[in-house]
Design an enzyme around this catalytic site. Structure first.
Site, PDB file in Angstrom:
ATOM      1  N   ARG B  10       0.911   6.100 -10.864  1.00 30.94           N
ATOM      2  CA  ARG B  10       2.141   5.351 -10.545  1.00 30.94           C
ATOM      3  C   ARG B  10       2.992   5.182 -11.799  1.00 30.94           C
ATOM      4  O   ARG B  10       4.219   5.206 -11.748  1.00 30.94           O
ATOM      5  CB  ARG B  10       1.820   3.979  -9.924  1.00 30.94           C
ATOM      6  CG  ARG B  10       0.983   3.100 -10.805  1.00 30.94           C
ATOM      7  CD  ARG B  10       0.767   1.719 -10.195  1.00 30.94           C
ATOM      8  NE  ARG B  10      -0.272   0.995 -10.922  1.00 30.94           N
ATOM      9  CZ  ARG B  10      -0.287  -0.311 -11.104  1.00 30.94           C
ATOM     10  NH1 ARG B  10       0.668  -1.063 -10.616  1.00 30.94           N
ATOM     11  NH2 ARG B  10      -1.262  -0.899 -11.752  1.00 30.94           N
ATOM     12  N   GLU B  58      10.329  -2.363   4.812  1.00 34.63           N
ATOM     13  CA  GLU B  58       9.986  -0.962   4.560  1.00 34.63           C
ATOM     14  C   GLU B  58      10.619  -0.019   5.579  1.00 34.63           C
ATOM     15  O   GLU B  58      10.991   1.112   5.251  1.00 34.63           O
ATOM     16  CB  GLU B  58       8.463  -0.780   4.574  1.00 34.63           C
ATOM     17  CG  GLU B  58       7.742  -1.541   3.468  1.00 34.63           C
ATOM     18  CD  GLU B  58       7.540  -3.028   3.772  1.00 34.63           C
ATOM     19  OE1 GLU B  58       7.783  -3.441   4.929  1.00 34.63           O
ATOM     20  OE2 GLU B  58       7.146  -3.773   2.853  1.00 34.63           O
ATOM     21  N   PHE B  83       2.195   0.493   3.342  1.00 34.37           N
ATOM     22  CA  PHE B  83       3.483   0.073   3.921  1.00 34.37           C
ATOM     23  C   PHE B  83       4.451   1.249   4.085  1.00 34.37           C
ATOM     24  O   PHE B  83       5.506   1.109   4.697  1.00 34.37           O
ATOM     25  CB  PHE B  83       4.126  -1.010   3.051  1.00 34.37           C
ATOM     26  CG  PHE B  83       3.203  -2.155   2.750  1.00 34.37           C
ATOM     27  CD1 PHE B  83       2.489  -2.761   3.778  1.00 34.37           C
ATOM     28  CD2 PHE B  83       3.033  -2.622   1.458  1.00 34.37           C
ATOM     29  CE1 PHE B  83       1.620  -3.804   3.509  1.00 34.37           C
ATOM     30  CE2 PHE B  83       2.166  -3.667   1.180  1.00 34.37           C
ATOM     31  CZ  PHE B  83       1.451  -4.257   2.197  1.00 34.37           C
ATOM     32  N   HIS B 109      -0.676   2.847  -4.838  1.00 31.90           N
ATOM     33  CA  HIS B 109      -1.760   1.989  -4.353  1.00 31.90           C
ATOM     34  C   HIS B 109      -2.469   2.576  -3.131  1.00 31.90           C
ATOM     35  O   HIS B 109      -2.709   1.898  -2.136  1.00 31.90           O
ATOM     36  CB  HIS B 109      -1.243   0.576  -4.052  1.00 31.90           C
ATOM     37  CG  HIS B 109      -0.789  -0.161  -5.274  1.00 31.90           C
ATOM     38  ND1 HIS B 109       0.271   0.279  -6.049  1.00 31.90           N
ATOM     39  CD2 HIS B 109      -1.256  -1.284  -5.883  1.00 31.90           C
ATOM     40  CE1 HIS B 109       0.440  -0.545  -7.067  1.00 31.90           C
ATOM     41  NE2 HIS B 109      -0.467  -1.495  -6.998  1.00 31.90           N
ATOM     42  N   ASP B 117      -7.464  -6.427  -3.949  1.00 31.21           N
ATOM     43  CA  ASP B 117      -6.614  -6.834  -2.815  1.00 31.21           C
ATOM     44  C   ASP B 117      -7.296  -6.604  -1.463  1.00 31.21           C
ATOM     45  O   ASP B 117      -6.958  -7.237  -0.470  1.00 31.21           O
ATOM     46  CB  ASP B 117      -5.273  -6.086  -2.849  1.00 31.21           C
ATOM     47  CG  ASP B 117      -4.268  -6.768  -3.769  1.00 31.21           C
ATOM     48  OD1 ASP B 117      -4.610  -7.833  -4.316  1.00 31.21           O
ATOM     49  OD2 ASP B 117      -3.148  -6.239  -3.924  1.00 31.21           O
ATOM     50  N   ARG B 167      -3.191   3.249  -8.166  1.00 29.44           N
ATOM     51  CA  ARG B 167      -3.064   2.067  -9.018  1.00 29.44           C
ATOM     52  C   ARG B 167      -3.985   2.189 -10.224  1.00 29.44           C
ATOM     53  O   ARG B 167      -3.637   1.765 -11.325  1.00 29.44           O
ATOM     54  CB  ARG B 167      -3.449   0.827  -8.212  1.00 29.44           C
ATOM     55  CG  ARG B 167      -3.548  -0.430  -9.055  1.00 29.44           C
ATOM     56  CD  ARG B 167      -3.785  -1.673  -8.203  1.00 29.44           C
ATOM     57  NE  ARG B 167      -3.732  -2.858  -9.039  1.00 29.44           N
ATOM     58  CZ  ARG B 167      -4.797  -3.455  -9.552  1.00 29.44           C
ATOM     59  NH1 ARG B 167      -6.001  -2.990  -9.304  1.00 29.44           N
ATOM     60  NH2 ARG B 167      -4.672  -4.529 -10.304  1.00 29.44           N
TER      61      ARG B 167
END
Lengths: 279, 308
Positions: B10, B58, B83, B109, B117, B167
């Site tokens: 990323r 989104e 998303f 991610h 998460d 990530r």
């Protein structure tokens, strides 16, 4: 002069309605109700308001239209054909195998269709992307987006409204075809829509409510939208679903079905005022 | 492979985006309130007028990107993978892929390596969902050099693209001047005991396994499948013919992902037994990313175990 212009546009809208009914009858499927309700809106846009040239359908400077309620493709196709983007003969191929005139509009198949649509709720976001591009490139083109009143039950429409407002898209004009009916019935019964005009106002739009089957009122509303600076405009067009065909008017069952032969003959006679030239 | 210099793909994405922004003024970038995490904030800082924060919306972001593309812009739309491919699937399908619009979806991610998460944020189905869409190209780069190369290449194509980014910081695998080609895979080594087809964060793990196996006298090759669609059939077939064992490793569901893609090619062209390592029809969970790779059997340890 003005009266003549209004009369001419009314005549065009009626021609478009005739073709809508013919297309749906030929295809034995399609969406006559919402197509008939927005015929006057499309007529005024393509024959009086939009900066377009059917000879140059991909011109970068042209105004754009997103028919977010893509199931009303018969209205858009009839309008584009009448405006000269392609032959009215092609309308007979609507919904047939390998036809350019798909059930829902395909921008890569039909000259004049600025965006593919069909899945409800997405058109305003797309129109925002166009209006932002116009501003970035200082091209000055305007973007129109026609939403169904049932369609605004989709949450994405309101996400998009916040975007239109955030970026002060005064080159954007939303038209809600407010015919009060969706497949399962009255829009206020199916979902709690409440006050449409106030909703758009609270989302930062200038809202204008007009009789959406009245050519003069529509012209006036679009003129006012053009003069509006700093905020996007939403025209709440109060229309009649199935407008022009007595038995289809205000009847949700005509949302998405084709007339049989008898119904077809009656519809065409009502629109033409005669029984001639039916098929 | 340089184990001391780790960088998340990323981060590489954010850095190259800024470079591309300087070269091409048609590039616009959209994000959905995650620009500090997706690293599009690097572009935003340099080109505030070409950066659009769409907020937590989104679906609106993807369709707005489509609108930009109809007007000749090259939109890069970023948010977390769950998303993007998940939340905005219908917008991607109907407003981007069906009209074949030039939108670049760069989703960060991805996979269980999101870590703490947990399941709601660990996208395990995106390769599967995105590669089934007509017109869509799908890329899953493994390191910094490759990510920058791929992002640059796709900015020159006119097709919808989905790029799967991570990530977790992972080792730099390639030299700065390494060349790649969209639609190809990168074969590393030519051991004949097994081929390990890997993608994304699992490539570095596979290389670690390769090294450890060599010490035990087992010689494997690793194929970095960074281009999931189009896929490099030629290399896949060649390796199936030349090696005794075929293994796939991915931080993604084994249903529809890299493993499935390899099986599809082989079952039609050269039927071969395939061992698929990946998330086996289950959701992820909270934990440290490295622990999770062990837990879900997609780390070098899991690969090495297959040879015991």
């Amino acid at each position: 002069m003005k009266i003549k212009k209004v009369e001419a546009l009314q005549k065009i809208a009626n021609d478009i309605r005739i073709n809508i009914v013919k297309m749906v009858y030929n295809a034995k499927s399609g969406h006559p109700g919402g197509s008939l309700s927005c015929a006057d809106i499309l007529t005024v846009l393509y024959f009086s308001q939009m900066n377009i040239n059917p000879q140059e359908p991909n011109s970068m400077e042209r105004d754009r239209l997103v028919l977010s309620k893509g199931h009303c493709s018969p209205a858009l196709y009839s309008t584009l054909a009448r405006r000269g983007y392609f032959s009215e003969e092609d309308l007979k191929l609507f919904r047939k195998l390998n036809s350019n005139l798909q059930g829902h509009p395909d921008m890569n198949k039909v000259p004049g269709v600025d965006m593919t649509s069909g899945s409800l709720g997405q058109g305003l976001s797309i129109a925002n992307g166009m209006a932002l591009s116009s501003k970035m490139d200082k091209k000055g083109y305007r973007v129109y987006c026609i939403l169904g009143d049932g369609e605004i039950e989709e949450g994405q429409v309101w996400e998009a409204c916040m975007t239109s407002s955030k970026y002060n898209l005064d080159n954007l004009c939303v038209i809600v075809d407010n015919n009060n009916l969706q497949i399962d019935g009255d829009i206020h019964t199916v979902k709690g829509l409440n006050k449409i005009e106030e909703k758009f106002e609270s989302f930062g739009f200038k809202a204008i409510t007009v009789d959406g089957n009245n050519i003069e009122q529509l012209i006036d509303a679009f003129d006012r939208a053009k003069m509006t600076k700093g905020v996007p405009t939403a025209i709440i067009a109060k229309t009649i679903k199935g407008k022009g065909v007595s038995f289809m008017e205000n009847n949700a069952s005509w949302h998405g079905k084709a007339p049989n032969e008898e119904e077809y003959i009656q519809a065409i006679s009502e629109l033409t005022g005669s029984n001639a030239n039916l098929l | 492979m340089d184990d001391n210099k780790k960088i998340a793909t990323r981060q590489s994405y954010g850095e190259i985006l800024k470079e591309l922004g300087k070269e091409n003024e048609n590039i616009v970038v959209l994000d959905a309130d995650l620009s500090t995490a997706t690293k599009t904030n690097i572009f935003a800082k340099e080109f505030p007028n070409r950066f659009f924060d769409m907020g937590i919306a989104e679906q609106d972001m993807m369709a707005t990107a489509a609108g930009f593309a109809t007007c000749g812009k090259i939109p890069f739309a970023s948010t977390f993978a769950v998303f993007s491919a998940g939340r905005a699937y219908d917008q991607i399908r109907n407003s981007i892929c069906y009209p074949n619009l030039n939108v670049k979806i760069c989703a960060t991610h991805a996979g269980v390596t999101v870590g703490e998460d947990g399941a709601t944020h660990q996208m395990l189905e995106d390769i599967s969902m995105m590669r089934t869409l007509p017109n869509m190209q799908v890329y899953s780069p493994s390191d910094d050099v490759q990510t920058k190369f791929i992002i640059r290449e796709i900015s020159k194509t006119k097709s919808p693209c989905y790029v799967r980014l991570s990530r977790l910081a992972t080792p730099i695998i390639y030299d700065d001047n390494e060349q790649f080609e969209l639609g190809k895979a990168k074969q590393i080594g030519d051991g004949c005991d097994a081929t390990i087809f890997a993608t994304g964060v699992c490539v570095a793990e596979s290389l670690k396994a390769k090294e450890n196996l060599e010490k035990r006298g087992i010689f494997v090759r690793v194929v970095d499948v960074y281009s999931i669609k189009p896929i490099d059939k030629e290399t896949i077939m060649k390796c199936a013919k030349e090696t005794k064992k075929i293994i796939t490793v991915e931080d993604h569901s084994i249903i529809g992902g890299l493993g499935s893609s390899i099986c599809e090619v082989l079952s039609e062209e050269y039927p071969t037994k395939v061992i698929r390592l990946g998330i086996n029809d289950t959701f992820g969970k909270s934990g440290n990313a490295t622990e999770l790779m062990d837990y879900f059997n997609i780390s070098s340890k899991a690969i090495e175990k297959l040879f015991e």
